[in-house]
Every structure is written in C-alpha cells, then in structure tokens.
Design a protein around this motif. Sequence first.
Motif, PDB file in Angstrom:
ATOM      1  N   TRP A  22       0.758  -1.240   0.085  1.00 27.95           N
ATOM      2  CA  TRP A  22      -0.327  -0.205  -0.058  1.00 27.95           C
ATOM      3  C   TRP A  22       0.423   1.307  -0.137  1.00 27.95           C
ATOM      4  O   TRP A  22       1.489   1.495   1.066  1.00 27.95           O
ATOM      5  CB  TRP A  22      -0.651   0.107   1.097  1.00 27.95           C
ATOM      6  CG  TRP A  22      -1.659  -0.857   2.124  1.00 27.95           C
ATOM      7  CD1 TRP A  22      -1.900  -2.084   2.455  1.00 27.95           C
ATOM      8  CD2 TRP A  22      -2.623  -1.113   0.707  1.00 27.95           C
ATOM      9  NE1 TRP A  22      -2.738  -3.637   2.099  1.00 27.95           N
ATOM     10  CE2 TRP A  22      -3.589  -2.645   1.328  1.00 27.95           C
ATOM     11  CE3 TRP A  22      -4.059  -1.071  -0.839  1.00 27.95           C
ATOM     12  CZ2 TRP A  22      -4.311  -3.151   0.900  1.00 27.95           C
ATOM     13  CZ3 TRP A  22      -4.658  -1.512  -1.631  1.00 27.95           C
ATOM     14  CH2 TRP A  22      -5.277  -2.985  -1.460  1.00 27.95           C
ATOM     15  N   PRO A  60       0.181  -9.203  15.144  1.00 29.88           N
ATOM     16  CA  PRO A  60      -0.858  -7.461  15.563  1.00 29.88           C
ATOM     17  C   PRO A  60      -1.178  -7.612  14.973  1.00 29.88           C
ATOM     18  O   PRO A  60      -1.473  -7.053  14.129  1.00 29.88           O
ATOM     19  CB  PRO A  60       0.925  -6.811  16.494  1.00 29.88           C
ATOM     20  CG  PRO A  60       1.652  -7.487  15.328  1.00 29.88           C
ATOM     21  CD  PRO A  60       1.438  -9.435  15.140  1.00 29.88           C
ATOM     22  N   SER A  61      -2.148  -6.561  15.052  1.00 30.59           N
ATOM     23  CA  SER A  61      -2.809  -5.315  14.703  1.00 30.59           C
ATOM     24  C   SER A  61      -1.590  -4.896  13.049  1.00 30.59           C
ATOM     25  O   SER A  61      -1.044  -4.222  14.005  1.00 30.59           O
ATOM     26  CB  SER A  61      -3.920  -4.529  15.196  1.00 30.59           C
ATOM     27  OG  SER A  61      -4.292  -3.419  14.924  1.00 30.59           O
ATOM     28  N   GLY A  62      -2.048  -4.497  11.785  1.00 32.13           N
ATOM     29  CA  GLY A  62      -1.168  -4.453  11.454  1.00 32.13           C
ATOM     30  C   GLY A  62      -0.735  -4.493  10.415  1.00 32.13           C
ATOM     31  O   GLY A  62       0.774  -4.545   9.680  1.00 32.13           O
ATOM     32  N   CYS A  63       0.034  -6.574  10.285  1.00 32.85           N
ATOM     33  CA  CYS A  63       0.510  -7.059  10.626  1.00 32.85           C
ATOM     34  C   CYS A  63       0.445  -7.327   8.542  1.00 32.85           C
ATOM     35  O   CYS A  63       1.361  -8.325   8.338  1.00 32.85           O
ATOM     36  CB  CYS A  63       1.183  -8.293  11.356  1.00 32.85           C
ATOM     37  SG  CYS A  63       0.066  -9.251  11.018  1.00 32.85           S
ATOM     38  N   GLY A  64      -1.301  -7.243   8.656  1.00 36.06           N
ATOM     39  CA  GLY A  64      -1.350  -7.940   7.011  1.00 36.06           C
ATOM     40  C   GLY A  64      -1.994  -9.013   7.207  1.00 36.06           C
ATOM     41  O   GLY A  64      -2.602 -10.130   5.689  1.00 36.06           O
ATOM     42  N   LYS A  65      -2.699  -9.080   8.077  1.00 36.88           N
ATOM     43  CA  LYS A  65      -4.032 -10.679   8.129  1.00 36.88           C
ATOM     44  C   LYS A  65      -4.565 -10.513   7.304  1.00 36.88           C
ATOM     45  O   LYS A  65      -5.342 -11.258   7.130  1.00 36.88           O
ATOM     46  CB  LYS A  65      -4.291 -10.268   9.465  1.00 36.88           C
ATOM     47  CG  LYS A  65      -2.728 -11.003  10.444  1.00 36.88           C
ATOM     48  CD  LYS A  65      -3.942 -11.555  12.139  1.00 36.88           C
ATOM     49  CE  LYS A  65      -4.578  -9.990  12.706  1.00 36.88           C
ATOM     50  NZ  LYS A  65      -3.625  -9.304  13.244  1.00 36.88           N
ATOM     51  N   SER A  66      -5.466  -9.168   7.176  1.00 30.88           N
ATOM     52  CA  SER A  66      -7.072  -8.971   6.645  1.00 30.88           C
ATOM     53  C   SER A  66      -6.405  -8.431   5.442  1.00 30.88           C
ATOM     54  O   SER A  66      -6.666  -9.418   3.857  1.00 30.88           O
ATOM     55  CB  SER A  66      -7.428  -7.855   6.927  1.00 30.88           C
ATOM     56  OG  SER A  66      -8.118  -8.324   8.280  1.00 30.88           O
ATOM     57  N   THR A  67      -5.126  -8.517   4.781  1.00 36.99           N
ATOM     58  CA  THR A  67      -4.623  -8.119   2.958  1.00 36.99           C
ATOM     59  C   THR A  67      -4.647  -9.274   2.658  1.00 36.99           C
ATOM     60  O   THR A  67      -5.174  -9.777   1.815  1.00 36.99           O
ATOM     61  CB  THR A  67      -3.290  -7.357   3.282  1.00 36.99           C
ATOM     62  OG1 THR A  67      -3.543  -5.941   3.680  1.00 36.99           O
ATOM     63  CG2 THR A  67      -2.784  -7.072   1.628  1.00 36.99           C
ATOM     64  N   LEU A 116       4.214   0.578   1.924  1.00 29.05           N
ATOM     65  CA  LEU A 116       4.356  -0.250   2.847  1.00 29.05           C
ATOM     66  C   LEU A 116       4.000  -1.257   2.495  1.00 29.05           C
ATOM     67  O   LEU A 116       2.842  -1.455   1.472  1.00 29.05           O
ATOM     68  CB  LEU A 116       3.181   0.235   3.578  1.00 29.05           C
ATOM     69  CG  LEU A 116       2.613  -1.161   4.782  1.00 29.05           C
ATOM     70  CD1 LEU A 116       3.339  -0.002   6.384  1.00 29.05           C
ATOM     71  CD2 LEU A 116       1.754  -0.946   5.103  1.00 29.05           C
TER      72      LEU A 116
HETATM   73  P1  ADP Z   1      -3.943  -7.150  10.178  1.00 27.81           P
HETATM   74  O1  ADP Z   1      -5.705  -7.785   9.639  1.00 27.81           O
HETATM   75  O2  ADP Z   1      -2.981  -7.454  10.248  1.00 27.81           O
HETATM   76  O3  ADP Z   1      -4.776  -6.067  11.005  1.00 27.81           O
HETATM   77  P2  ADP Z   1      -3.844  -5.350   7.663  1.00 27.81           P
HETATM   78  O4  ADP Z   1      -3.958  -5.814   6.411  1.00 27.81           O
HETATM   79  O5  ADP Z   1      -5.498  -4.664   7.437  1.00 27.81           O
HETATM   80  O6  ADP Z   1      -3.564  -5.850   8.806  1.00 27.81           O
HETATM   81  O7  ADP Z   1      -2.904  -3.927   7.345  1.00 27.81           O
HETATM   82  C1  ADP Z   1      -2.122  -4.575   6.371  1.00 27.81           C
HETATM   83  C2  ADP Z   1      -1.249  -2.655   7.049  1.00 27.81           C
HETATM   84  O8  ADP Z   1      -1.721  -1.807   5.754  1.00 27.81           O
HETATM   85  C3  ADP Z   1      -1.598  -1.537   7.435  1.00 27.81           C
HETATM   86  O9  ADP Z   1      -0.365  -0.685   8.291  1.00 27.81           O
HETATM   87  C4  ADP Z   1      -2.658  -1.335   7.147  1.00 27.81           C
HETATM   88  O10 ADP Z   1      -2.972   0.098   7.927  1.00 27.81           O
HETATM   89  C5  ADP Z   1      -2.171  -1.258   5.232  1.00 27.81           C
HETATM   90  N1  ADP Z   1      -3.425  -1.356   4.987  1.00 27.81           N
HETATM   91  C6  ADP Z   1      -4.219  -2.006   5.093  1.00 27.81           C
HETATM   92  N2  ADP Z   1      -5.728  -2.051   4.025  1.00 27.81           N
HETATM   93  C7  ADP Z   1      -5.130  -0.661   3.057  1.00 27.81           C
HETATM   94  C8  ADP Z   1      -5.219   0.089   2.359  1.00 27.81           C
HETATM   95  N3  ADP Z   1      -6.640  -0.690   1.536  1.00 27.81           N
HETATM   96  N4  ADP Z   1      -5.062   1.158   2.144  1.00 27.81           N
HETATM   97  C9  ADP Z   1      -4.318   1.951   2.441  1.00 27.81           C
HETATM   98  N5  ADP Z   1      -3.316   1.340   3.495  1.00 27.81           N
HETATM   99  C10 ADP Z   1      -4.171  -0.048   3.813  1.00 27.81           C
END
Ligand code: ADP
Length: 244
Positions: free
Chosen positions: A15, A38-45, A18
Amino acid sequence: MLRDMFRLRGVTKSWGALLAVDVDLELARGRTTVLLGPSGCGKSTLLRLLMGLLAPDAGEVTFDGGPLTLLARRRIGYVIQEGGLFPHLTAAENVSLPARGSPRTATDARIAALGELVQLPRSLLSRYPLQLSGGQRQRVSLMRALMLDPEALLLDEPFGALDPIIRAELQQDLGRIAKQLGKTIVMVTHDLGDAAALADEVILLRDGRVVQRGPLTALVREPADPFVTHFIEAQRAPLRRLEA
Ligand code: ADP
Ligand code: MG
C-alpha cells in the motif's frame, strides 16, 4: 487431489510505500490454519489475496491448483472482519444472498440445515442484524459463508467483538463444525485463545512476513525468534501474574 488448497508463490502486496504482505506459503487441504499476529501485520490483506479480492503486486495465488476466477471464488466462503451483514436485510435474507436465483424451497431447506449446524434458533432468522447479539450475528455470518457449501472457509477475526464467554462458545462450535465438515479453514486472529482452540497450524506474521509456522505448541516451546516469545507472553503474562 492436490495436498495444498492454497498456494502463494512470491506474493507481495504494498500500500504505497508500505509492504503489507510478502510471503511464500502453502495451506493444506482439510485443515484449520490460523493467521496470527498483531494489528496491522497484514492478516486481512493476506486473506483478501487468498479470496482473490486483491491482486498481488508480484507472485501468484492459486486455489486448488488454478487461478482465482469468479467461479473458483464461489468455492470459497468468506466472513469479513465485523461480519459484513447487510443491516436492511433480515438474517435469512442475508444468509440466502449467495444463493440468489436458486429455487426457494432448496434455499429454505439449506437455511434450516445451516441454522441447525451453527445452532441459531429458527425464530431469529426473521430479525435484522441490529436485533441480534454479537454472537448471534457471527453465527448468521458463518451461515452465509457456508450457504454454497464451499470447500474453503476464510474467517477474518470472527470473534473479534465478543465477550470471553460467548467467544469460548463460538470457538467450540466452530471447532465442531470444522471437524464435522472437514473443510479447509483459514482464520485470522490476534488472539492466542482462538489459535489454541482451533488451529491445526499457526502462521505468525510480523510486518507482512512469516516469522514462524507450525503447531502452536511448537511456537511456545521452540520459538524461532524473540518476537514469537514476545507475542505469546504479552497475552499470557497477565494470567501468569494471577497464578503466582
Ligand atoms: P491486520 O488485518 O493484520 O490488522 P491489514 O492487512 O488490515 O492488517 O493491514 C496491513 C497494513 O496495510 C496496515 O498498515 C494497514 O494500515 C495497511 N492497509 C490495509 N489496507 C489498506 C488500504 N486499503 N489502503 C492503504 N493501506 C492499507
Ligand atoms: Mg485485519
């Protein structure tokens, strides 16, 4: 039959500046894999890459040996973080969405069977999401994800907003469902309890990369990196202090 349900080869996703995900992974068929970190480590992505909702910047994601076409995606159930139910549709209408166009009687029979599977009382099916408790909503989200009898189930923090008692109940029920259905499950969580209750295998992530994978007991007993111990101890330490 391929042993691995999902394969990610040299997959990266950024992103802006990042680097959110950078992995090489195979996820075995018929098992429950927990993506932990941890939160923000990329799990949802990572989960959205597995579902084909995001395209990787580099590398390749395959499902059952093939690309993530629209048709392939119908073989995967997905529960987004926060459940993703439509507030203006009843529970039953939400659950039947993936089966739009199927005969009404078949859909009704499927809803009844799924209601039994996830133990949602029939009387709740006519309610709107806001008229349900958090745990009930998660059961409805799970029903919707299972509507088309998918081979794989992706769950993003399915117990995130629940109190510990309800959380433990749902962990048990999901564990039972996983065993009963033998599906490939990939679950995202930051919670060690979820991993302990459900994971055949844990993949611990930090800054989009895999730090360690294996059974949770292996991460506890043979941490590959100080971060593993730090992540685990952060959740265990408060309980230890009580026991001392
Ligand atoms: P998790 O699910 O582990 O909390 P995410 O996968 O949601 O983490 O996010 C990983 C990183 O990518 C975070 O730093 C988040 O801010 C960033 N991020 C996630 N989605 C987006 C997006 N659509 N645009 C910009 N940054 C994003
Ligand atoms: Mg997330």
